[in-house]
Design an enzyme around this catalytic site. Structure first.
Site, PDB file in Angstrom:
ATOM      1  N   GLN A  19      23.253  54.570 -33.051  1.00 48.12           N
ATOM      2  CA  GLN A  19      24.446  54.115 -32.737  1.00 48.12           C
ATOM      3  C   GLN A  19      25.057  52.762 -33.426  1.00 48.12           C
ATOM      4  O   GLN A  19      26.016  52.207 -33.917  1.00 48.12           O
ATOM      5  CB  GLN A  19      24.841  53.991 -31.457  1.00 48.12           C
ATOM      6  CG  GLN A  19      24.132  52.840 -30.485  1.00 48.12           C
ATOM      7  CD  GLN A  19      24.123  52.918 -29.227  1.00 48.12           C
ATOM      8  OE1 GLN A  19      23.682  53.766 -28.489  1.00 48.12           O
ATOM      9  NE2 GLN A  19      24.930  51.755 -28.846  1.00 48.12           N
ATOM     10  N   CYS A  26      27.429  54.324 -27.102  1.00 51.27           N
ATOM     11  CA  CYS A  26      26.471  55.522 -26.564  1.00 51.27           C
ATOM     12  C   CYS A  26      27.178  56.360 -25.793  1.00 51.27           C
ATOM     13  O   CYS A  26      26.645  57.529 -25.934  1.00 51.27           O
ATOM     14  CB  CYS A  26      25.662  54.435 -25.564  1.00 51.27           C
ATOM     15  SG  CYS A  26      26.822  53.589 -24.127  1.00 51.27           S
ATOM     16  N   ASP A  76      33.352  61.645 -19.797  1.00 52.20           N
ATOM     17  CA  ASP A  76      34.241  62.496 -19.469  1.00 52.20           C
ATOM     18  C   ASP A  76      35.654  62.387 -20.121  1.00 52.20           C
ATOM     19  O   ASP A  76      36.367  63.436 -20.417  1.00 52.20           O
ATOM     20  CB  ASP A  76      34.502  62.521 -17.854  1.00 52.20           C
ATOM     21  CG  ASP A  76      33.586  63.183 -17.065  1.00 52.20           C
ATOM     22  OD1 ASP A  76      32.557  63.764 -17.588  1.00 52.20           O
ATOM     23  OD2 ASP A  76      33.703  63.164 -15.958  1.00 52.20           O
ATOM     24  N   ASP A  99      31.758  67.895 -13.196  1.00 54.87           N
ATOM     25  CA  ASP A  99      30.802  66.802 -12.827  1.00 54.87           C
ATOM     26  C   ASP A  99      29.798  67.344 -11.797  1.00 54.87           C
ATOM     27  O   ASP A  99      29.749  68.336 -11.000  1.00 54.87           O
ATOM     28  CB  ASP A  99      31.819  65.835 -12.295  1.00 54.87           C
ATOM     29  CG  ASP A  99      32.566  64.990 -12.954  1.00 54.87           C
ATOM     30  OD1 ASP A  99      32.068  64.789 -14.232  1.00 54.87           O
ATOM     31  OD2 ASP A  99      33.348  64.356 -12.603  1.00 54.87           O
ATOM     32  N   ASP A 158      25.319  51.290 -17.091  1.00 51.47           N
ATOM     33  CA  ASP A 158      25.871  50.434 -18.455  1.00 51.47           C
ATOM     34  C   ASP A 158      25.426  51.448 -19.696  1.00 51.47           C
ATOM     35  O   ASP A 158      25.795  50.855 -20.786  1.00 51.47           O
ATOM     36  CB  ASP A 158      25.136  49.233 -18.474  1.00 51.47           C
ATOM     37  CG  ASP A 158      23.617  48.940 -18.518  1.00 51.47           C
ATOM     38  OD1 ASP A 158      22.958  49.982 -18.848  1.00 51.47           O
ATOM     39  OD2 ASP A 158      23.128  47.884 -18.480  1.00 51.47           O
ATOM     40  N   HIS A 159      24.766  52.645 -19.870  1.00 50.56           N
ATOM     41  CA  HIS A 159      24.421  53.301 -20.870  1.00 50.56           C
ATOM     42  C   HIS A 159      24.716  54.770 -20.810  1.00 50.56           C
ATOM     43  O   HIS A 159      24.110  55.216 -19.762  1.00 50.56           O
ATOM     44  CB  HIS A 159      22.895  52.776 -20.953  1.00 50.56           C
ATOM     45  CG  HIS A 159      22.484  53.066 -22.560  1.00 50.56           C
ATOM     46  ND1 HIS A 159      23.260  53.115 -23.599  1.00 50.56           N
ATOM     47  CD2 HIS A 159      21.434  53.872 -23.053  1.00 50.56           C
ATOM     48  CE1 HIS A 159      22.504  53.395 -24.888  1.00 50.56           C
ATOM     49  NE2 HIS A 159      21.372  53.948 -24.406  1.00 50.56           N
ATOM     50  N   ASN A 190      17.918  59.475 -26.368  1.00 53.70           N
ATOM     51  CA  ASN A 190      18.765  58.035 -26.713  1.00 53.70           C
ATOM     52  C   ASN A 190      19.424  58.104 -27.880  1.00 53.70           C
ATOM     53  O   ASN A 190      19.333  59.198 -28.759  1.00 53.70           O
ATOM     54  CB  ASN A 190      17.983  56.812 -26.647  1.00 53.70           C
ATOM     55  CG  ASN A 190      18.624  55.683 -25.904  1.00 53.70           C
ATOM     56  OD1 ASN A 190      19.771  55.414 -25.786  1.00 53.70           O
ATOM     57  ND2 ASN A 190      17.890  54.541 -25.812  1.00 53.70           N
TER      58      ASN A 190
END
Length: 337
Positions: free
Chosen positions: A134, A140, A186, A230, A279-280, A304
């Site tokens: 990225q 991300c 989403d 979900d 956060d990722h 990742n």
């Protein structure tokens, strides 16, 4: 997009360097190797405090690995491209998942009488594209989204096509995403519904910036989805069944720790990891164990988006069935194809 050098951080770092001892001459050659290998280039003033940050990180890594060899940790650390960054700088630059209350979506229901395999690795079945990078962009969420959609597209068509993260970065702002400043998987899946497709990586290549207009072309669309599902928040058993029955699943985690910044191998377990402060965005592509039914020996296989130079060739094994470690099952979802 968050700049590589935070203005407030510069003053703090310069003050720290002025008060800090001189750099270690014994590490001069190592520093040169680091800067050459990762193509680092600094201004005259910046080089000094970057070197200090790097030395501090290097010593932390060495101490951790010494403790790991004594059995204190289940994973090892290693120097990587983030070695000249403070943890705060790293966190602000690389972690772009924006945790928000989700819009209504269908909830995953495990197939009736379904029993998940003890180990799953969708990489071996052709569902997963090579690890991507990225760059210095908090995108991300886009890489997690394309990874899940690439898997579902392969499941349906038998063809693995690399999809365009830049398409999502440039075009999904109406759905609530913020380009290099973060987003939600989403909302990316919803964009694909709204636009009736997503372009291929080849037709819409990644540039790691969010300052250009949307260039989506329906003629170049390589995949589509009809919505998303979900997984029940916090339910690792359902996440396991979803991964086993459907394929790679998008997840969000707490990756804002120095231990995550320099992860290299082993099963990652960070006592300070949060299951709610996420956060990722990353991608669960499977799961396994080192010792079956032993606490601390089971793991999720997570892809990742920081290139193959990070972690275990771009992957990390995150502790599984340890109270939703790092929030692995808090915000899991996948697109419907």
């Amino acid at each position: 997009m968050t700049p590589y050098i935070l203005a407030a951080g510069i003053c703090l770092c310069l003050t720290t360097v002025l008060a800090a001892p001189a750099t270690d001459p014994a590490l001069d050659q190592h520093w040169v190797l680091f800067t050459n290998y990762y193509s680092k280039a600094y201004g005259v003033k910046e080089a000094g405090w970057r070197r200090m940050v790097w030395e501090k990180n290097l010593k932390m890594i060495e101490m951790h690995n010494m403790e790991s060899s004594m059995g204190k940790h289940s994973y090892k650390l290693g120097m990587n491209q983030f070695g000249d960054m403070t943890t705060e700088e790293f966190r602000q630059l690389m972690n772009g998942y924006k945790h928000k209350p989700k819009k209504s979506a269908s909830t995953f229901m495990p197939p009736l009488n379904f029993e998940a395999k003890k180990t799953v690795d969708w990489r071996k079945e052709g569902y997963v594209t090579p690890v991507k990078d990225q760059g210095q962009c908090g995108s991300c969420w886009a890489f997690s989204s394309t990874g899940a959609l690439e898997g579902q597209h392969f499941r349906k068509t038998g063809k693995l096509v690399s999809l365009s993260e830049q398409n999502l970065v440039d075009c999904s702002k109406p759905e609530g995403n913020e380009g290099c400043n973060g987003g939600l998987m989403d909302q990316a899946f919803q964009y694909v519904v709204d636009s009736h497709g997503i372009d291929s990586e080849e037709s819409y290549p990644y540039i790691g910036k969010d300052d250009q207009d949307c260039k989506f072309s329906l003629e170049d669309a390589a995949a589509n989805d009809t919505g998303f599902t979900d997984v029940e928040s916090g339910n690792e058993k359902d996440l396991m069944k979803a991964v086993a029955s459907v394929g790679p699943v998008s997840v969000a985690i707490d990756a804002g720790h120095q231990s995550f910044q320099f992860y290299q191998s082993g099963i990652y377990f960070e006592p300070e990891c949060s299951s709610s402060e996420l956060d990722h965005g990353v991608l669960v592509v499977g799961y396994g164990f080192e010792k079956e039914d032993v606490d601390g020996k089971k793991y999720w296989i997570v892809k990742n988006s920081w290139s193959e130079k990070w972690g275990d060739q771009g992957y990390i094994k995150i502790a599984k069935d340890r109270k939703n470690h790092c929030g692995i099952a808090t915000a899991a979802s996948y697109p419907l194809v």
